[in-house]
Design an enzyme around this catalytic site. Structure first.
Site, PDB file in Angstrom:
ATOM      1  CB  ALA A 126      -0.919  -0.018   1.219  1.00  0.00           C
ATOM      2  CG  ASN A 157       1.902  -7.052   6.729  1.00  0.00           C
ATOM      3  OD1 ASN A 157       2.652  -7.923   7.156  1.00  0.00           O
ATOM      4  ND2 ASN A 157       0.597  -7.120   6.877  1.00  0.00           N
ATOM      5  CG  HIS A 199       0.502   3.806   4.206  1.00  0.00           C
ATOM      6  ND1 HIS A 199       0.536   3.390   5.518  1.00  0.00           N
ATOM      7  CD2 HIS A 199      -0.257   2.898   3.551  1.00  0.00           C
ATOM      8  CE1 HIS A 199      -0.181   2.287   5.644  1.00  0.00           C
ATOM      9  NE2 HIS A 199      -0.686   1.974   4.472  1.00  0.00           N
TER      10      HIS A 199
HETATM   11  N1  LIG Z   1       2.264  -6.391   2.472  1.00  0.00           N
HETATM   12  C1  LIG Z   1       1.236  -5.557   2.507  1.00  0.00           C
HETATM   13  O1  LIG Z   1       1.349  -4.411   2.123  1.00  0.00           O
HETATM   14  C2  LIG Z   1      -0.094  -6.038   3.009  1.00  0.00           C
HETATM   15  C3  LIG Z   1      -1.236  -5.240   2.843  1.00  0.00           C
HETATM   16  C4  LIG Z   1      -2.462  -5.743   3.263  1.00  0.00           C
HETATM   17  C5  LIG Z   1      -2.543  -6.976   3.881  1.00  0.00           C
HETATM   18  N2  LIG Z   1      -1.401  -7.699   4.061  1.00  0.00           N
HETATM   19  C6  LIG Z   1      -1.432  -9.022   4.708  1.00  0.00           C
HETATM   20  O2  LIG Z   1      -1.842  -9.989   3.737  1.00  0.00           O
HETATM   21  C7  LIG Z   1      -2.527 -11.053   4.397  1.00  0.00           C
HETATM   22  C8  LIG Z   1      -3.867 -11.320   3.694  1.00  0.00           C
HETATM   23  O3  LIG Z   1      -4.699 -10.164   3.758  1.00  0.00           O
HETATM   24  P1  LIG Z   1      -6.217 -10.202   3.242  1.00  0.00           P
HETATM   25  O4  LIG Z   1      -6.724  -8.826   3.254  1.00  0.00           O
HETATM   26  O5  LIG Z   1      -6.305 -10.989   1.978  1.00  0.00           O
HETATM   27  O6  LIG Z   1      -6.906 -11.008   4.444  1.00  0.00           O
HETATM   28  P2  LIG Z   1      -8.296 -11.791   4.438  1.00  0.00           P
HETATM   29  O7  LIG Z   1      -8.682 -11.883   5.875  1.00  0.00           O
HETATM   30  O8  LIG Z   1      -9.252 -11.217   3.484  1.00  0.00           O
HETATM   31  O9  LIG Z   1      -7.899 -13.260   3.902  1.00  0.00           O
HETATM   32  C9  LIG Z   1      -6.989 -14.092   4.559  1.00  0.00           C
HETATM   33  C10 LIG Z   1      -7.337 -15.549   4.244  1.00  0.00           C
HETATM   34  O10 LIG Z   1      -6.296 -16.362   4.766  1.00  0.00           O
HETATM   35  C11 LIG Z   1      -6.848 -17.421   5.538  1.00  0.00           C
HETATM   36  N3  LIG Z   1      -5.919 -17.772   6.613  1.00  0.00           N
HETATM   37  C12 LIG Z   1      -5.624 -17.040   7.721  1.00  0.00           C
HETATM   38  N4  LIG Z   1      -4.754 -17.707   8.498  1.00  0.00           N
HETATM   39  C13 LIG Z   1      -4.474 -18.882   7.861  1.00  0.00           C
HETATM   40  C14 LIG Z   1      -3.654 -19.991   8.170  1.00  0.00           C
HETATM   41  N5  LIG Z   1      -2.930 -20.039   9.300  1.00  0.00           N
HETATM   42  N6  LIG Z   1      -3.615 -21.026   7.279  1.00  0.00           N
HETATM   43  C15 LIG Z   1      -4.357 -20.993   6.145  1.00  0.00           C
HETATM   44  N7  LIG Z   1      -5.173 -19.970   5.814  1.00  0.00           N
HETATM   45  C16 LIG Z   1      -5.229 -18.923   6.658  1.00  0.00           C
HETATM   46  C17 LIG Z   1      -8.177 -16.894   6.066  1.00  0.00           C
HETATM   47  O11 LIG Z   1      -9.081 -17.950   6.354  1.00  0.00           O
HETATM   48  C18 LIG Z   1      -8.649 -16.010   4.915  1.00  0.00           C
HETATM   49  O12 LIG Z   1      -9.448 -16.735   3.982  1.00  0.00           O
HETATM   50  C19 LIG Z   1      -2.649 -10.651   5.877  1.00  0.00           C
HETATM   51  O13 LIG Z   1      -1.583 -11.234   6.615  1.00  0.00           O
HETATM   52  C20 LIG Z   1      -2.462  -9.148   5.825  1.00  0.00           C
HETATM   53  O14 LIG Z   1      -1.951  -8.620   7.046  1.00  0.00           O
HETATM   54  C21 LIG Z   1      -0.205  -7.262   3.620  1.00  0.00           C
END
Ligand SMILES: NC(=O)c1ccc[n+]([C@@H]2O[C@H](COP(=O)([O-])OP(=O)(O)OC[C@H]3O[C@@H](n4cnc5c(N)ncnc54)[C@H](O)[C@@H]3O)[C@@H](O)[C@H]2O)c1
Length: 267
Positions: free
Chosen positions: A121, A189, A218
């Site tokens: 982001a 993150n 941000h």
């Molecule tokens: N790098 C970045 O800039 C950035 C930005 C936004 C989100 N993220 C991270 O990306 C990840 C996904 O975000 P999202 O918005 O798609 O979340 P989300 O909640 O929409 O989807 C996450 C999915 O992963 C599954 N999940 C969670 N823990 C699990 C595990 N231990 N094993 C298997 N499946 C699992 C959940 O059931 C869900 O379906 C999160 O960790 C979030 O913090 C990173």
């Protein structure tokens, strides 16, 4: 044809899977999906033109060439453990996991594994990567969120902060990346991404709650001998998960495109 596996079939996982299915079908196929909620994986699978198999994380890693982790820090640890065993490439979104276990990065290098971290982001990650070769003196990320964006965060409870009572912009956290990731594992993150890109280990993280804004903002400010870089991104939330920005999904799609493209723009 590269085989791709998606760990985490939520907001980002879906955005990536559908993109590969539609736009990269000549170069790659999604052959496996994993999610701790089986329904999330089966629902996503129904939307794919070419159906994948639903697997455990370990079996997914064994089968594919490239894993896209879009789940959580816990899943990221689990996936990386398998990546290191089976020597597969990975795009990782739950970047905070790497802050807690810095030895992972060394192991990834020793084993010659390709690990990709999308800019998420924020913008300007290419410039900060370039400054890593220069002399950075200061690097700060200030993240402003609407108070509801941190609803339920344990940190707020521990500090007796009631988000409903905030009337003006308030700094609720100021500290290093490690601490920020510890207190806000799902929300910051990008701070870890900044640290890895810039290789500057004194990145300062400021988190503000602002009742007057509707979007996450941000601001990144770097001061170095070679350049000053200031970026500000006002993020529009993904329609599915307000905690995830649409830009994160687009930047991950762009990274994937770059992996498969012969023309690579930016550093
Ligand atoms: N790098 C970045 O800039 C950035 C930005 C936004 C989100 N993220 C991270 O990306 C990840 C996904 O975000 P999202 O918005 O798609 O979340 P989300 O909640 O929409 O989807 C996450 C999915 O992963 C599954 N999940 C969670 N823990 C699990 C595990 N231990 N094993 C298997 N499946 C699992 C959940 O059931 C869900 O379906 C999160 O960790 C979030 O913090 C990173």
């Amino acid at each position: 044809m590269k085989k791709i596996g998606i760990v985490g079939c939520g907001t980002i996982g879906e955005g990536i899977a559908l993109f590969i299915d539609k736009n990269l079908s000549k170069q790659a196929t999604i052959t496996a999906l994993a999610d701790k909620k089986k329904i999330a994986a089966t629902t996503l699978n129904k939307k794919l033109t070419k159906k994948a198999k639903i697997k455990t994380i370990e079996n997914l890693v064994k089968e594919v060439d490239l894993v896209v982790e879009t789940a959580s820090q816990t899943a990221a640890y689990q996936t990386i453990k398998q990546i290191l065993i089976y020597k597969k490439d990975i795009i990782i979104l739950s970047v905070g996991a790497l802050i807690k276990e810095p030895k992972i990065l060394k192991e990834v290098q020793i084993k010659n594994i390709n690990m990709y971290i999308p800019s998420g982001a924020i913008s300007g990650v290419d410039g900060l990567g370039a400054l890593a070769k220069g002399n950075i003196k200061k690097l700060t990320i200030t993240t402003s969120k609407p108070p509801a964006g941190l609803a339920g965060a344990k940190y707020l409870k521990s500090k007796n902060i009631d988000i409903n009572k905030l009337k003006k912009p308030t700094t609720i956290f100021s500290g290093g990346v490690k601490e920020a990731i510890k207190y806000f594992p799902k929300n910051i993150n990008v701070a870890a991404t900044l640290l890895f890109a810039s290789k500057f280990n004194k990145v300062k993280v400021v988190i503000r709650l602002n009742p007057k804004i509707k979007r996450n903002i941000h601001k990144v400010e770097a001061v170095a001998d070679e350049a000053r870089i200031k970026t500000e991104v006002e993020n529009v939330s993904s329609k599915i998960n307000p905690k995830t920005s649409a830009l994160t999904i687009l930047s991950t799609q762009t990274l994937l495109e770059k992996i498969f493209s012969s023309v690579k723009i930016g550093s």
